[in-house]
Design a protein around this motif. Structure first.
Motif, PDB file in Angstrom:
ATOM      1  N   VAL A 124       1.083  -1.224  -0.197  1.00 13.48           N
ATOM      2  CA  VAL A 124       0.216  -0.096  -0.021  1.00 13.48           C
ATOM      3  C   VAL A 124       0.738   1.299   0.080  1.00 13.48           C
ATOM      4  N   SER A 125       0.753   2.095  -1.051  1.00 13.19           N
ATOM      5  CA  SER A 125       1.573   3.346  -1.107  1.00 13.19           C
ATOM      6  C   SER A 125       1.007   4.224  -0.142  1.00 13.19           C
ATOM      7  N   ALA A 126       1.860   5.193   0.092  1.00 13.78           N
ATOM      8  CA  ALA A 126       1.394   6.709   0.736  1.00 13.78           C
ATOM      9  C   ALA A 126       1.085   7.404  -0.181  1.00 13.78           C
ATOM     10  N   SER A 172      -0.033  11.811  -0.646  1.00 11.26           N
ATOM     11  CA  SER A 172      -0.367  13.308  -0.074  1.00 11.26           C
ATOM     12  C   SER A 172      -1.530  13.818  -0.488  1.00 11.26           C
ATOM     13  N   ARG A 173      -2.382  13.036  -1.406  1.00 12.93           N
ATOM     14  CA  ARG A 173      -3.691  13.566  -1.843  1.00 12.93           C
ATOM     15  C   ARG A 173      -4.761  13.120  -0.962  1.00 12.93           C
ATOM     16  N   ALA A 174      -5.747  13.842  -0.863  1.00 16.00           N
ATOM     17  CA  ALA A 174      -6.981  13.529  -0.107  1.00 16.00           C
ATOM     18  C   ALA A 174      -7.825  12.070  -0.661  1.00 16.00           C
ATOM     19  N   PRO A 175      -8.350  11.305   0.357  1.00 17.06           N
ATOM     20  CA  PRO A 175      -9.002  10.202  -0.335  1.00 17.06           C
ATOM     21  C   PRO A 175     -10.310  10.574  -1.202  1.00 17.06           C
ATOM     22  N   ARG A 176     -10.482   9.702  -2.055  1.00 23.92           N
ATOM     23  CA  ARG A 176     -11.633   9.926  -2.961  1.00 23.92           C
ATOM     24  C   ARG A 176     -12.908   8.760  -2.620  1.00 23.92           C
ATOM     25  N   GLY A 177     -13.937   9.429  -3.029  1.00 21.31           N
ATOM     26  CA  GLY A 177     -14.921   8.524  -2.720  1.00 21.31           C
ATOM     27  C   GLY A 177     -14.978   7.294  -1.549  1.00 21.31           C
ATOM     28  N   GLU A 228      -6.564   1.666   0.080  1.00 26.73           N
ATOM     29  CA  GLU A 228      -6.057   2.082  -1.097  1.00 26.73           C
ATOM     30  C   GLU A 228      -4.779   2.879  -0.928  1.00 26.73           C
ATOM     31  N   TYR A 229      -4.597   3.448  -0.011  1.00 30.64           N
ATOM     32  CA  TYR A 229      -3.291   4.289   0.203  1.00 30.64           C
ATOM     33  C   TYR A 229      -3.332   4.572   1.577  1.00 30.64           C
ATOM     34  N   TYR A 230      -2.079   4.966   2.167  1.00 33.75           N
ATOM     35  CA  TYR A 230      -2.040   5.586   3.563  1.00 33.75           C
ATOM     36  C   TYR A 230      -1.827   7.064   3.240  1.00 33.75           C
ATOM     37  N   ILE A 276      11.237   4.306   0.253  1.00 28.86           N
ATOM     38  CA  ILE A 276      12.373   3.813  -0.643  1.00 28.86           C
ATOM     39  C   ILE A 276      12.360   4.407  -1.862  1.00 28.86           C
ATOM     40  N   GLU A 277      11.276   5.047  -2.320  1.00 25.23           N
ATOM     41  CA  GLU A 277      11.007   5.681  -3.448  1.00 25.23           C
ATOM     42  C   GLU A 277       9.715   6.512  -3.290  1.00 25.23           C
ATOM     43  N   TRP A 278       9.814   7.713  -3.929  1.00 28.60           N
ATOM     44  CA  TRP A 278       8.720   8.648  -4.052  1.00 28.60           C
ATOM     45  C   TRP A 278       8.743   9.445  -5.036  1.00 28.60           C
ATOM     46  N   GLU A 279       7.558  10.221  -5.609  1.00 28.64           N
ATOM     47  CA  GLU A 279       7.552  10.973  -6.732  1.00 28.64           C
ATOM     48  C   GLU A 279       6.442  11.797  -6.765  1.00 28.64           C
ATOM     49  N   GLU A 280       6.546  13.180  -7.005  1.00 27.07           N
ATOM     50  CA  GLU A 280       5.465  13.931  -7.212  1.00 27.07           C
ATOM     51  C   GLU A 280       4.747  13.460  -8.620  1.00 27.07           C
ATOM     52  N   VAL A 281       3.686  12.830  -8.528  1.00 27.46           N
ATOM     53  CA  VAL A 281       3.058  12.333  -9.673  1.00 27.46           C
ATOM     54  C   VAL A 281       2.280  13.419 -10.609  1.00 27.46           C
ATOM     55  N   TYR A 282       1.429  13.997  -9.758  1.00 34.18           N
ATOM     56  CA  TYR A 282       0.579  15.074 -10.224  1.00 34.18           C
ATOM     57  C   TYR A 282       1.260  16.223  -9.364  1.00 34.18           C
ATOM     58  N   SER A 283       1.014  17.381 -10.034  1.00 37.15           N
ATOM     59  CA  SER A 283       1.583  18.623  -9.611  1.00 37.15           C
ATOM     60  C   SER A 283       1.047  18.919  -7.989  1.00 37.15           C
ATOM     61  N   CYS A 295       1.953  13.967  -4.092  1.00 35.26           N
ATOM     62  CA  CYS A 295       3.051  12.937  -3.833  1.00 35.26           C
ATOM     63  C   CYS A 295       2.835  11.554  -3.554  1.00 35.26           C
ATOM     64  N   TYR A 296       3.491  10.472  -4.191  1.00 31.17           N
ATOM     65  CA  TYR A 296       3.155   9.119  -3.926  1.00 31.17           C
ATOM     66  C   TYR A 296       4.243   8.444  -3.754  1.00 31.17           C
ATOM     67  N   GLY A 297       4.408   7.427  -2.643  1.00 30.76           N
ATOM     68  CA  GLY A 297       5.775   6.826  -2.470  1.00 30.76           C
ATOM     69  C   GLY A 297       5.496   5.448  -1.589  1.00 30.76           C
ATOM     70  N   THR A 298       6.548   4.750  -1.531  1.00 33.30           N
ATOM     71  CA  THR A 298       6.399   3.578  -0.784  1.00 33.30           C
ATOM     72  C   THR A 298       7.341   3.709   0.306  1.00 33.30           C
ATOM     73  N   LEU A 299       6.750   3.309   1.671  1.00 35.76           N
ATOM     74  CA  LEU A 299       7.436   3.613   2.913  1.00 35.76           C
ATOM     75  C   LEU A 299       8.273   2.313   3.067  1.00 35.76           C
ATOM     76  N   ASP A 326       2.353  -2.883  -7.957  1.00 31.95           N
ATOM     77  CA  ASP A 326       1.729  -2.690  -9.197  1.00 31.95           C
ATOM     78  C   ASP A 326       2.013  -1.282  -9.698  1.00 31.95           C
ATOM     79  N   ILE A 327       3.115  -1.147 -10.319  1.00 29.06           N
ATOM     80  CA  ILE A 327       3.769   0.115 -10.206  1.00 29.06           C
ATOM     81  C   ILE A 327       4.037   0.509 -11.599  1.00 29.06           C
ATOM     82  N   ASP A 328       4.453   1.764 -12.073  1.00 27.42           N
ATOM     83  CA  ASP A 328       4.751   2.482 -13.242  1.00 27.42           C
ATOM     84  C   ASP A 328       6.223   1.764 -13.586  1.00 27.42           C
ATOM     85  N   VAL A 329       6.588   2.024 -14.616  1.00 21.82           N
ATOM     86  CA  VAL A 329       7.892   1.333 -15.312  1.00 21.82           C
ATOM     87  C   VAL A 329       9.251   2.065 -14.569  1.00 21.82           C
TER      88      VAL A 329
HETATM   89  P1  5GP Z   1      -4.198   8.076  -8.408  1.00 17.93           P
HETATM   90  O1  5GP Z   1      -5.282   8.110  -9.496  1.00 17.93           O
HETATM   91  O2  5GP Z   1      -4.614   6.874  -7.444  1.00 17.93           O
HETATM   92  O3  5GP Z   1      -4.346   9.471  -7.505  1.00 17.93           O
HETATM   93  O4  5GP Z   1      -2.850   8.201  -8.742  1.00 17.93           O
HETATM   94  C1  5GP Z   1      -2.292   6.957  -9.376  1.00 17.93           C
HETATM   95  C2  5GP Z   1      -0.813   7.480  -9.735  1.00 17.93           C
HETATM   96  O5  5GP Z   1       0.256   7.603  -8.791  1.00 17.93           O
HETATM   97  C3  5GP Z   1      -0.389   6.627 -10.703  1.00 17.93           C
HETATM   98  O6  5GP Z   1       0.305   6.957 -11.941  1.00 17.93           O
HETATM   99  C4  5GP Z   1       0.408   5.495 -10.039  1.00 17.93           C
HETATM  100  O7  5GP Z   1       1.354   4.832 -10.891  1.00 17.93           O
HETATM  101  C5  5GP Z   1       1.028   6.429  -8.793  1.00 17.93           C
HETATM  102  N1  5GP Z   1       1.637   5.782  -7.955  1.00 17.93           N
HETATM  103  C6  5GP Z   1       0.770   5.040  -6.797  1.00 17.93           C
HETATM  104  N2  5GP Z   1       1.455   4.787  -5.820  1.00 17.93           N
HETATM  105  C7  5GP Z   1       2.784   5.203  -6.163  1.00 17.93           C
HETATM  106  C8  5GP Z   1       4.212   4.962  -5.395  1.00 17.93           C
HETATM  107  O8  5GP Z   1       4.215   4.165  -4.510  1.00 17.93           O
HETATM  108  N3  5GP Z   1       5.083   5.560  -6.145  1.00 17.93           N
HETATM  109  C9  5GP Z   1       5.026   6.313  -7.243  1.00 17.93           C
HETATM  110  N4  5GP Z   1       6.119   6.532  -7.687  1.00 17.93           N
HETATM  111  N5  5GP Z   1       4.096   6.372  -8.089  1.00 17.93           N
HETATM  112  C10 5GP Z   1       2.777   5.664  -7.175  1.00 17.93           C
END
Ligand code: 5GP
Length: 187
Positions: free
Chosen positions: A33-35, A37-42, A49-51, A68-75, A78-82, A99-102
């Motif tokens: 389960v990733s962490a 910083s966005r708010a929960p949806r629905g 789904e997330y922490y 161990i890794e994190w990214e600002e996926v959308y402006s 942030c999302y990451g693995t604790l 289940d993670i992007d490339v």
């Molecule tokens: P959501 O639609 O749930 O807000 O966003 C999902 C996006 O965040 C997807 O692009 C997914 O690959 C990315 N994402 C979810 N968990 C992680 C994570 O632990 N690390 C990274 N780097 N990206 C994540």
């Protein structure tokens, strides 16, 4: 040994179906389960789904090196693995499933080396991927073009994965995935 399975695929390749099939067969597999910083949806639930962390909490954990890794996926999101998530799953003797992007997948692999097996689920052809995305009926024509363009880019990463499973016929792809996972768990 502490182990990790990392699955990546372009959207429409059938990854979720294959991963869910594997989770049903091998009881020792457990989703990471990733962490975020966005708010929960629905109906999203904290810890399922997330922490869900506040932006401040997320930033503090980044500073303390808890990811161990994190990214600002959308402006701004942030999302990451604790690391604590890996420890939680490993402490039960379970194997962590990502289940993670490339990019995220290959970053985790770099960090964990032989503890991790990376598996890329490949659609049989661009034409078939288009057909599947269109028949799903969930995306607009524009969104499908975007997904197809993204898929082309994601597929260029497949050569860096330990295993590539072509999902032409779902049943055969599930069998192939079972064999790969079974060998990795026994090793
Ligand atoms: P959501 O639609 O749930 O807000 O966003 C999902 C996006 O965040 C997807 O692009 C997914 O690959 C990315 N994402 C979810 N968990 C992680 C994570 O632990 N690390 C990274 N780097 N990206 C994540």
């Amino acid at each position: 040994m502490e182990k990790v399975l990392i699955f990546s695929a372009p959207s429409g390749a059938g990854k979720s179906t294959i991963v869910n099939h594997l989770l049903g067969i091998f009881p020792q597999l457990e989703f990471s389960v990733s962490a975020t910083s966005r708010a929960p949806r629905g109906s999203e639930v904290d810890g399922r789904e997330y922490y869900f962390l506040s932006p401040d909490e997320f930033a503090r954990k980044v500073e303390r090196g808890e990811f161990i890794e994190w990214e600002e996926v959308y402006s701004g999101s942030c999302y990451g693995t604790l690391r604590s998530e890996l420890d939680r799953i490993w402490s039960k003797g379970h194997v962590v499933v990502f289940d993670i992007d490339v990019k995220g997948g290959l970053n985790v692999k770099k960090l964990l080396g032989d503890k991790a097996l990376t598996i890329f689920i490949m659609p049989p052809s661009p034409e078939e991927l288009r057909r599947r995305l269109e028949s799903r009926g969930t995306d607009s024509a524009e969104a499908i073009e975007k997904r197809l363009a993204k898929a082309q880019e994601e597929i260029t990463y497949a050569e860096h994965y330990d295993k590539v499973i072509v999902n032409d016929r779902l049943e055969e792809a599930c069998k192939a995935a079972e064999e790969v996972v079974s060998r990795f768990l026994e090793a």
